[in-house]
Structure formats: structure tokens, C-alpha cells
Design a protein around this motif. Structure first.
Motif, mmCIF file in Angstrom:
data_model
loop_
_atom_site.group_PDB
_atom_site.id
_atom_site.type_symbol
_atom_site.label_atom_id
_atom_site.label_comp_id
_atom_site.label_asym_id
_atom_site.label_seq_id
_atom_site.Cartn_x
_atom_site.Cartn_y
_atom_site.Cartn_z
ATOM 1 N N ILE A 32 -53.812 -38.587 42.559
ATOM 2 C CA ILE A 32 -54.510 -39.203 41.430
ATOM 3 C C ILE A 32 -56.007 -38.968 41.555
ATOM 4 O O ILE A 32 -56.686 -38.600 40.587
ATOM 5 C CB ILE A 32 -54.185 -40.714 41.354
ATOM 6 N N GLU A 33 -56.521 -39.154 42.760
ATOM 7 C CA GLU A 33 -57.951 -38.930 42.995
ATOM 8 C C GLU A 33 -58.318 -37.471 42.731
ATOM 9 O O GLU A 33 -59.333 -37.180 42.079
ATOM 10 C CB GLU A 33 -58.286 -39.304 44.436
ATOM 11 N N GLN A 36 -58.344 -36.750 38.961
ATOM 12 C CA GLN A 36 -59.502 -37.353 38.287
ATOM 13 C C GLN A 36 -60.781 -36.563 38.535
ATOM 14 O O GLN A 36 -61.669 -36.520 37.685
ATOM 15 C CB GLN A 36 -59.687 -38.807 38.740
ATOM 16 N N LEU A 37 -60.897 -35.945 39.693
ATOM 17 C CA LEU A 37 -62.111 -35.210 40.042
ATOM 18 C C LEU A 37 -62.056 -33.722 39.696
ATOM 19 O O LEU A 37 -63.077 -33.039 39.739
ATOM 20 C CB LEU A 37 -62.399 -35.363 41.537
ATOM 21 N N PRO A 41 -57.728 -30.890 35.207
ATOM 22 C CA PRO A 41 -56.804 -31.948 35.631
ATOM 23 C C PRO A 41 -55.315 -31.573 35.535
ATOM 24 O O PRO A 41 -54.545 -31.930 36.419
ATOM 25 C CB PRO A 41 -57.129 -33.111 34.698
#
Length: 77
Positions: A32-33, A36-37, A41
């Protein structure tokens, strides 16, 4: 959780050991991290899924330790 969901989840829960679930959970949290970065995506999410699929075939660390402990020792020449 509805009764039908419990019935469907029962066999899955019985088949998955806690170490496997824990490893998947950790990978998803990290994923997930990363998603998000990531500049892309969707591609990052695909890579998370590929890693999950790959790791599904690997033994859990405790099994690896047991296998290593039981393996014959190699002697240096």
C-alpha cells in the motif's frame, strides 16, 4: 460477517497458517505504501500482486530453519 461468508471462509481459514497470513499482511501493508508513493500506482499494485503470488509458493521462515537444521552439513575441502 454473514453466515454465507463464514461458510465460504471456513475452509480457507483452515488451510492458511498464521505465519502465511502474517507474511501476506506485511507484504500488503508495505505494498500500500509503495503504491501510494509510486509514479505509476497501477504498475506498483501489479508488482505487489506478483510478489504475493511468488511468495505463496515459498515455505515460511520456520520451515526453512527446520530444513536447514535437518540438512547434512557440507564440509570444506
Amino acid at each position: 460477517m454473514e453466515e454465507g461468508e463464514r461458510e465460504r471462509a471456513g475452509p480457507l481459514a483452515a488451510a492458511l497458517a498464521m505465519p502465511v497470513l502474517t507474511r501476506a499482511w506485511q507484504m500488503l501493508l508495505k505494498g500500500i505504501e509503495e503504491v501510494q508513493l509510486a509514479p505509476a500506482p497501477a504498475q506498483a499494485a501489479e508488482m505487489v500482486l506478483i510478489r504475493l503470488a511468488y511468495v505463496a509458493d515459498l515455505p515460511v521462515p520456520a520451515d526453512l530453519v527446520r530444513q536447514l537444521a535437518a540438512a547434512p552439513r557440507l564440509r570444506p575441502h
